[in-house]
Design an enzyme around this catalytic site. Structure first.
Site, PDB file in Angstrom:
ATOM      1  N   LYS A   1       0.834  -1.218   0.000  1.00 44.11           N
ATOM      2  CA  LYS A   1       0.000   0.000   0.000  1.00 44.11           C
ATOM      3  C   LYS A   1       0.859   1.255   0.000  1.00 44.11           C
ATOM      4  CE  LYS A   1      -4.409  -1.789   1.061  1.00 44.11           C
ATOM      5  NZ  LYS A   1      -5.689  -1.777   1.694  1.00 44.11           N
TER       6      LYS A   1
ATOM      7  N   LYS B   1      -3.820 -10.906  -6.771  1.00 45.99           N
ATOM      8  CA  LYS B   1      -5.177 -11.093  -6.240  1.00 45.99           C
ATOM      9  C   LYS B   1      -6.136 -10.026  -6.787  1.00 45.99           C
ATOM     10  CE  LYS B   1      -5.703  -8.277  -2.173  1.00 45.99           C
ATOM     11  NZ  LYS B   1      -6.595  -8.018  -1.097  1.00 45.99           N
TER      12      LYS B   1
ATOM     13  N   LYS C   1     -10.107  -4.493  -4.576  1.00 49.07           N
ATOM     14  CA  LYS C   1     -11.067  -3.378  -4.670  1.00 49.07           C
ATOM     15  C   LYS C   1     -10.451  -2.160  -5.344  1.00 49.07           C
ATOM     16  CE  LYS C   1     -13.191  -3.740  -0.117  1.00 49.07           C
ATOM     17  NZ  LYS C   1     -12.020  -4.109   0.701  1.00 49.07           N
TER      18      LYS C   1
HETATM   19  N1  AQP Z   1      -8.948 -11.558  -4.033  1.00 45.49           N
HETATM   20  C1  AQP Z   1      -9.375 -12.013  -2.864  1.00 45.49           C
HETATM   21  N2  AQP Z   1      -9.664 -13.326  -2.711  1.00 45.49           N
HETATM   22  C2  AQP Z   1     -10.099 -13.809  -1.536  1.00 45.49           C
HETATM   23  N3  AQP Z   1     -10.302 -13.052  -0.438  1.00 45.49           N
HETATM   24  C3  AQP Z   1     -10.042 -11.731  -0.540  1.00 45.49           C
HETATM   25  N4  AQP Z   1     -10.130 -10.705   0.337  1.00 45.49           N
HETATM   26  C4  AQP Z   1      -9.744  -9.558  -0.256  1.00 45.49           C
HETATM   27  N5  AQP Z   1      -9.399  -9.803  -1.543  1.00 45.49           N
HETATM   28  C5  AQP Z   1      -9.568 -11.148  -1.742  1.00 45.49           C
HETATM   29  C6  AQP Z   1     -10.621 -10.854   1.703  1.00 45.49           C
HETATM   30  O1  AQP Z   1     -11.718  -9.966   1.851  1.00 45.49           O
HETATM   31  C7  AQP Z   1     -11.756  -9.498   3.207  1.00 45.49           C
HETATM   32  C8  AQP Z   1     -11.918  -7.995   3.223  1.00 45.49           C
HETATM   33  O2  AQP Z   1     -10.719  -7.386   3.110  1.00 45.49           O
HETATM   34  P1  AQP Z   1     -10.480  -5.819   3.223  1.00 45.49           P
HETATM   35  O3  AQP Z   1     -11.729  -5.052   3.044  1.00 45.49           O
HETATM   36  O4  AQP Z   1      -9.674  -5.573   4.443  1.00 45.49           O
HETATM   37  O5  AQP Z   1      -9.650  -5.583   1.954  1.00 45.49           O
HETATM   38  P2  AQP Z   1      -8.221  -6.070   1.576  1.00 45.49           P
HETATM   39  O6  AQP Z   1      -7.856  -7.362   2.203  1.00 45.49           O
HETATM   40  O7  AQP Z   1      -7.272  -4.929   1.778  1.00 45.49           O
HETATM   41  O8  AQP Z   1      -8.380  -6.391   0.062  1.00 45.49           O
HETATM   42  P3  AQP Z   1      -9.066  -5.608  -1.102  1.00 45.49           P
HETATM   43  O9  AQP Z   1     -10.521  -5.947  -1.130  1.00 45.49           O
HETATM   44  O10 AQP Z   1      -8.311  -5.918  -2.305  1.00 45.49           O
HETATM   45  O11 AQP Z   1      -8.973  -4.071  -0.775  1.00 45.49           O
HETATM   46  P4  AQP Z   1      -7.854  -3.026  -1.179  1.00 45.49           P
HETATM   47  O12 AQP Z   1      -7.796  -2.984  -2.665  1.00 45.49           O
HETATM   48  O13 AQP Z   1      -8.348  -1.733  -0.575  1.00 45.49           O
HETATM   49  O14 AQP Z   1      -6.575  -3.520  -0.556  1.00 45.49           O
HETATM   50  C9  AQP Z   1     -10.488 -10.016   3.883  1.00 45.49           C
HETATM   51  O15 AQP Z   1     -10.807 -11.157   4.635  1.00 45.49           O
HETATM   52  C10 AQP Z   1      -9.605 -10.374   2.730  1.00 45.49           C
HETATM   53  O16 AQP Z   1      -8.692 -11.396   3.054  1.00 45.49           O
END
Ligand code: AQP
Length: 334
Positions: free
Chosen positions: A115, A197, A200
């Site tokens: 990040k 992965k 978002k």
């Molecule tokens: N690609 C993925 N496959 C499986 N699980 C996933 N998670 C995130 N991406 C995948 C799981 O979703 C939950 C929410 O996580 P978060 O809102 O804390 O977001 P994050 O892990 O930072 O991942 P994102 O959604 O990709 O957000 P950004 O882009 O903002 O970093 C967690 O349980 C995560 O493991």
């Protein structure tokens, strides 16, 4: 453990609409725990501001996320669904745990590295201590398990280390949590870069399926998914794009990998991608319909927000008071 019952915490950030990865890796599994566990599902809006947010947009997304939890099947009578910012114990415990976390540990966190590389103009200390706030989230509720996707495993490990360190000094204060990874979908891959992965915040809109995408958009994104030139539908490490599409199809339809490979043994990639897209459209339709219905139920959602925050506050404050006493803060005069 909370009052003799096993306990669970998990949460998601309202930084954007949820993705198929968030759903398949985490949210989908959450509904299985409501009878056996005391469950806490948080909209982690405090984590969201580690990246700059538009205030009105963050508020709108946080409410949409909370509504989506319910639309995806979480019963708010059985699961405590609330906003992190409505329970001040998250911030208070986080401060205390900061004093039990080493910078060397935080320096190893891959999410911070990723990040901070993405947001070079805003490498703030909140981004750096994000895992400590997450440890506070989990430990406040004496969580036995934390259902997450693979990317969050490292944060659960540091949570365990912090809790064990604290317990070694002060006695048995925190339950040591275990990560819970679903058998399938723990890491759903980007449709454009299948070694990465699905996320978002991916800048390439074609890389990510959002839960509220309309059917045409979903089909279009799957049709454009990056695969390979071999044109056989088999789940192997050498074919990450196809492997990932097969996994999505299996989760959406309930079929096994072997059944899927057999079903498409004489099909080309075009037909397969269309079938995957259609399976996801069918899986998401009831969630989308329910979301749109709930969106209009303002009083109902407001009631959940208020009532569940009270419940979360009750349990969180109980743990916080115990911790404050252990570290030596003066008792409150009533
Ligand atoms: N690609 C993925 N496959 C499986 N699980 C996933 N998670 C995130 N991406 C995948 C799981 O979703 C939950 C929410 O996580 P978060 O809102 O804390 O977001 P994050 O892990 O930072 O991942 P994102 O959604 O990709 O957000 P950004 O882009 O903002 O970093 C967690 O349980 C995560 O493991």
């Amino acid at each position: 453990m909370l009052d003799g019952k096993k306990s669970l915490f998990s949460g998601m950030q309202a930084t954007n609409t949820l993705t198929l990865g968030n759903y398949m890796g985490a949210l989908r599994n959450w509904v299985d725990f409501e009878d056996e566990y005391e469950t806490f599902y948080c909209v982690v809006d405090m984590h969201s501001i580690t990246v700059r947010q538009d205030p009105a947009e963050l508020r709108r997304r946080a409410r949409a996320l909370l509504t989506l939890y319910i639309a995806a099947g979480l019963n708010p009578e059985k699961n405590c669904i609330y906003y992190q910012s409505h329970v001040s114990a998250h911030a208070e415990l986080s401060w205390i745990l900061n004093c039990f976390t080493y910078m060397g540990e935080l320096n190893r966190m891959t999410q911070f590295k990723d990040k901070s590389a993405k947001h070079t103009d805003n490498i703030n200390s909140g981004l750096y201590t994000y895992p400590v706030l997450m440890a506070a989230d989990i430990l406040l509720f004496q969580s036995d398990i934390v259902p997450v996707g693979v990317d969050q495993k490292q944060h659960i490990e540091i949570t365990r280390d912090i809790a064990e360190r604290f317990n070694t000094i002060y006695g048995d204060v925190f339950t040591i949590p275990e990560p819970y990874l679903g058998k399938q979908g723990a890491k759903i891959m980007s449709l454009q870069e299948p070694e990465k992965k699905m996320s978002k915040s991916d800048e390439n809109a074609n890389a990510t399926i959002f839960l509220m995408d309309d059917p045409d958009t979903i089909i279009r994104k799957f049709k454009r998914a990056v695969t390979d030139s071999d044109n056989t539908i088999r789940s192997t490490e050498e074919k990450p794009g196809i492997k990932s599409l097969i996994e999505i199809y299996c989760i959406a339809t309930g079929k096994t990998i072997a059944e899927t490979e057999k079903e498409f043994s004489s099909a080309g990639y075009g037909d397969f991608k269309l079938a995957v897209g259609e399976s996801v459209v069918s899986m998401l339709k009831p969630i989308q319909d329910e979301f749109h219905r709930l969106e209009k139920e303002k009083d109902y959602i407001d009631g959940i927000i208020k009532g569940n925050a009270e419940k979360a506050n009750y349990y969180a404050t109980k743990t916080l008071r115990k911790v404050q006493k252990k570290v030596g803060f003066p008792e409150r005069i009533r």
